[in-house]
Design a protein around this motif. Structure first.
Motif, PDB file in Angstrom:
ATOM      1  N   ILE A 101       0.821  -1.210   0.000  1.00 56.77           N
ATOM      2  CA  ILE A 101       0.000   0.000   0.000  1.00 56.77           C
ATOM      3  C   ILE A 101       0.858   1.264   0.000  1.00 56.77           C
ATOM      4  N   HIS A 102       1.862   1.286   0.876  1.00 56.88           N
ATOM      5  CA  HIS A 102       2.688   2.491   1.013  1.00 56.88           C
ATOM      6  C   HIS A 102       3.909   2.488   0.097  1.00 56.88           C
ATOM      7  N   GLY A 103       4.312   1.302  -0.381  1.00 57.05           N
ATOM      8  CA  GLY A 103       5.496   1.234  -1.223  1.00 57.05           C
ATOM      9  C   GLY A 103       6.788   1.474  -0.465  1.00 57.05           C
ATOM     10  N   ILE A 104       6.792   1.164   0.842  1.00 55.76           N
ATOM     11  CA  ILE A 104       7.989   1.376   1.662  1.00 55.76           C
ATOM     12  C   ILE A 104       8.320   0.094   2.419  1.00 55.76           C
ATOM     13  N   GLU A 105       9.519   0.034   2.970  1.00 52.46           N
ATOM     14  CA  GLU A 105       9.962  -1.136   3.725  1.00 52.46           C
ATOM     15  C   GLU A 105       9.872  -0.834   5.211  1.00 52.46           C
ATOM     16  N   GLY A 106       8.879  -1.436   5.871  1.00 57.11           N
ATOM     17  CA  GLY A 106       8.641  -1.132   7.274  1.00 57.11           C
ATOM     18  C   GLY A 106       9.792  -1.505   8.191  1.00 57.11           C
ATOM     19  N   SER A 107      10.524  -2.569   7.858  1.00 60.69           N
ATOM     20  CA  SER A 107      11.617  -3.011   8.716  1.00 60.69           C
ATOM     21  C   SER A 107      12.783  -2.022   8.722  1.00 60.69           C
ATOM     22  N   HIS A 108      12.810  -1.079   7.789  1.00 61.95           N
ATOM     23  CA  HIS A 108      13.897  -0.095   7.715  1.00 61.95           C
ATOM     24  C   HIS A 108      13.527   1.234   8.361  1.00 61.95           C
ATOM     25  N   LEU A 109      12.297   1.370   8.853  1.00 64.34           N
ATOM     26  CA  LEU A 109      11.844   2.675   9.332  1.00 64.34           C
ATOM     27  C   LEU A 109      12.548   3.129  10.601  1.00 64.34           C
ATOM     28  N   ALA A 110      12.833   2.201  11.518  1.00 62.97           N
ATOM     29  CA  ALA A 110      13.498   2.590  12.764  1.00 62.97           C
ATOM     30  C   ALA A 110      14.876   3.176  12.482  1.00 62.97           C
ATOM     31  N   GLY A 111      15.648   2.500  11.639  1.00 61.68           N
ATOM     32  CA  GLY A 111      16.964   3.022  11.289  1.00 61.68           C
ATOM     33  C   GLY A 111      16.870   4.319  10.507  1.00 61.68           C
ATOM     34  N   HIS A 112      15.839   4.463   9.690  1.00 64.50           N
ATOM     35  CA  HIS A 112      15.663   5.688   8.920  1.00 64.50           C
ATOM     36  C   HIS A 112      15.364   6.867   9.833  1.00 64.50           C
ATOM     37  N   LEU A 113      14.608   6.630  10.888  1.00 64.21           N
ATOM     38  CA  LEU A 113      14.303   7.707  11.831  1.00 64.21           C
ATOM     39  C   LEU A 113      15.574   8.215  12.503  1.00 64.21           C
ATOM     40  N   ASP A 114      16.472   7.300  12.853  1.00 62.73           N
ATOM     41  CA  ASP A 114      17.745   7.718  13.455  1.00 62.73           C
ATOM     42  C   ASP A 114      18.520   8.626  12.495  1.00 62.73           C
ATOM     43  N   LYS A 115      18.510   8.290  11.211  1.00 60.18           N
ATOM     44  CA  LYS A 115      19.206   9.113  10.222  1.00 60.18           C
ATOM     45  C   LYS A 115      18.555  10.491  10.093  1.00 60.18           C
ATOM     46  N   LEU A 116      17.223  10.515  10.110  1.00 56.51           N
ATOM     47  CA  LEU A 116      16.505  11.786  10.004  1.00 56.51           C
ATOM     48  C   LEU A 116      16.842  12.707  11.175  1.00 56.51           C
ATOM     49  N   LYS A 117      16.866  12.147  12.379  1.00 57.19           N
ATOM     50  CA  LYS A 117      17.165  12.960  13.558  1.00 57.19           C
ATOM     51  C   LYS A 117      18.602  13.455  13.531  1.00 57.19           C
ATOM     52  N   SER A 118      19.511  12.654  12.994  1.00 60.62           N
ATOM     53  CA  SER A 118      20.906  13.057  12.902  1.00 60.62           C
ATOM     54  C   SER A 118      21.087  14.184  11.884  1.00 60.62           C
ATOM     55  N   ARG A 119      20.369  14.098  10.781  1.00 59.58           N
ATOM     56  CA  ARG A 119      20.503  15.089   9.719  1.00 59.58           C
ATOM     57  C   ARG A 119      19.760  16.383  10.014  1.00 59.58           C
ATOM     58  N   HIS A 120      18.703  16.282  10.806  1.00 57.79           N
ATOM     59  CA  HIS A 120      17.873  17.460  11.063  1.00 57.79           C
ATOM     60  C   HIS A 120      17.616  17.624  12.558  1.00 57.79           C
ATOM     61  N   PRO A 121      18.653  17.919  13.325  1.00 55.73           N
ATOM     62  CA  PRO A 121      18.505  18.018  14.786  1.00 55.73           C
ATOM     63  C   PRO A 121      17.605  19.172  15.229  1.00 55.73           C
ATOM     64  N   LYS A 122      17.383  20.154  14.355  1.00 54.39           N
ATOM     65  CA  LYS A 122      16.552  21.303  14.720  1.00 54.39           C
ATOM     66  C   LYS A 122      15.085  21.102  14.365  1.00 54.39           C
ATOM     67  N   SER A 123      14.746  19.985  13.748  1.00 53.33           N
ATOM     68  CA  SER A 123      13.357  19.735  13.368  1.00 53.33           C
ATOM     69  C   SER A 123      12.538  19.342  14.590  1.00 53.33           C
ATOM     70  N   ALA A 124      11.551  20.168  14.934  1.00 57.81           N
ATOM     71  CA  ALA A 124      10.705  19.871  16.082  1.00 57.81           C
ATOM     72  C   ALA A 124       9.819  18.661  15.811  1.00 57.81           C
ATOM     73  N   ILE A 125       9.360  18.514  14.572  1.00 59.73           N
ATOM     74  CA  ILE A 125       8.468  17.405  14.247  1.00 59.73           C
ATOM     75  C   ILE A 125       9.219  16.087  14.264  1.00 59.73           C
ATOM     76  N   ILE A 126      10.341  16.022  13.562  1.00 59.21           N
ATOM     77  CA  ILE A 126      11.126  14.785  13.527  1.00 59.21           C
ATOM     78  C   ILE A 126      11.653  14.443  14.916  1.00 59.21           C
ATOM     79  N   GLY A 127      12.092  15.466  15.636  1.00 58.09           N
ATOM     80  CA  GLY A 127      12.609  15.235  16.974  1.00 58.09           C
ATOM     81  C   GLY A 127      11.564  14.701  17.934  1.00 58.09           C
ATOM     82  N   GLY A 128      10.292  15.005  17.657  1.00 57.31           N
ATOM     83  CA  GLY A 128       9.229  14.551  18.541  1.00 57.31           C
ATOM     84  C   GLY A 128       8.698  13.161  18.216  1.00 57.31           C
ATOM     85  N   ILE A 129       9.217  12.556  17.162  1.00 53.47           N
ATOM     86  CA  ILE A 129       8.762  11.218  16.776  1.00 53.47           C
ATOM     87  C   ILE A 129       9.576  10.164  17.524  1.00 53.47           C
TER      88      ILE A 129
END
Length: 229
Positions: free
Chosen positions: A69-97
């Motif tokens: 349905i989403h066309g994404i790999e769910g097993s990779h989402l946790a690691g992807h979130l870590d990368k997002l937080k590392s790349r965008h430490p000032k993002s309030a939305i990403i930081g709150g996830i």
């Protein structure tokens, strides 16, 4: 009194459904419909079949929902979130996830709901798109008149002009072939059904930052345009 009882019962059913979605349990066709912008049970089953999403027993596991349905790999989402937080430490939305999977399990929205999140009237948004403007975030094209959007994608772009750039699905089951057309000599008295639109449940390709400036975005979010992936 009867109306109040019905309203209370409906609110309780909605609470249980939302809790079911948040916990990530396999979904029945009814709860899958809730995730698919409130589609009816029969409609959800039809969409699942068209997208190659086969049930396991009587339910649909999230690992397959992410892929088909989403066309994404769910097993990779946790690691992807870590990368997002590392790349965008000032993002309030990403930081709150805390759990990206849980955040993405929220019910999808249709075009009017997406426009409402952007603070734009649906008709105005359609006119802008017809003039050549583009939506920067993904659309899940699940068939004829069934284009859905993830609220997190919309809000993240609206408030911070960031994109999740979610990991593409690795294992995708083939979608069923369309049924062959009947001979014109048969069923002449019946009205032929409209042909099914090709369903593409993968997000649109990411554009380079320069091209994203031409994309449609909320008037309040015109400061920093960055890719979150």
């Amino acid at each position: 009194m009867i109306d109040q009882v019905k309203a209370t019962r409906k609110a309780e059913e909605l609470r249980k459904t939302e809790e079911h979605l948040h916990r990530g349990r396999p979904l029945t066709a009814t709860v899958l419909g809730h995730h698919l912008a409130g589609a009816y049970r029969e409609t959800a089953s039809h969409i699942a079949k068209d997208q190659g999403l086969a049930p396991e027993g009587s339910t649909y596991p999230w690992r397959r929902i992410w892929q088909q349905i989403h066309g994404i790999e769910g097993s990779h989402l946790a690691g992807h979130l870590d990368k997002l937080k590392s790349r965008h430490p000032k993002s309030a939305i990403i930081g709150g996830i805390e759990d990206l999977e849980a955040a993405l399990r929220a019910p999808l929205v249709k075009f009017p709901g997406m426009a409402a999140l952007l603070g734009t009237h649906p008709d105005t948004l359609r006119k802008q798109i017809k003039r050549g403007r583009e939506l920067p975030f993904p659309v899940l094209d699940l068939g004829l008149r069934m284009q859905l959007y993830r609220p997190l994608d919309v809000v993240l772009w609206r408030d911070e002009e960031l994109l999740l750039d979610l990991p593409d699905a690795v294992h995708v089951a083939p979608k069923p072939l369309p049924e062959p057309e009947q001979d014109q000599d048969q069923d002449q008295d019946r009205t032929a059904p409209a042909p099914k639109a090709k369903a593409i449940a993968k997000p649109q390709p990411q554009k380079p930052p320069a091209d994203r400036k031409k994309a449609l975005f909320a008037p309040a979010a015109r400061s920093k345009r960055k890719a979150a992936g």
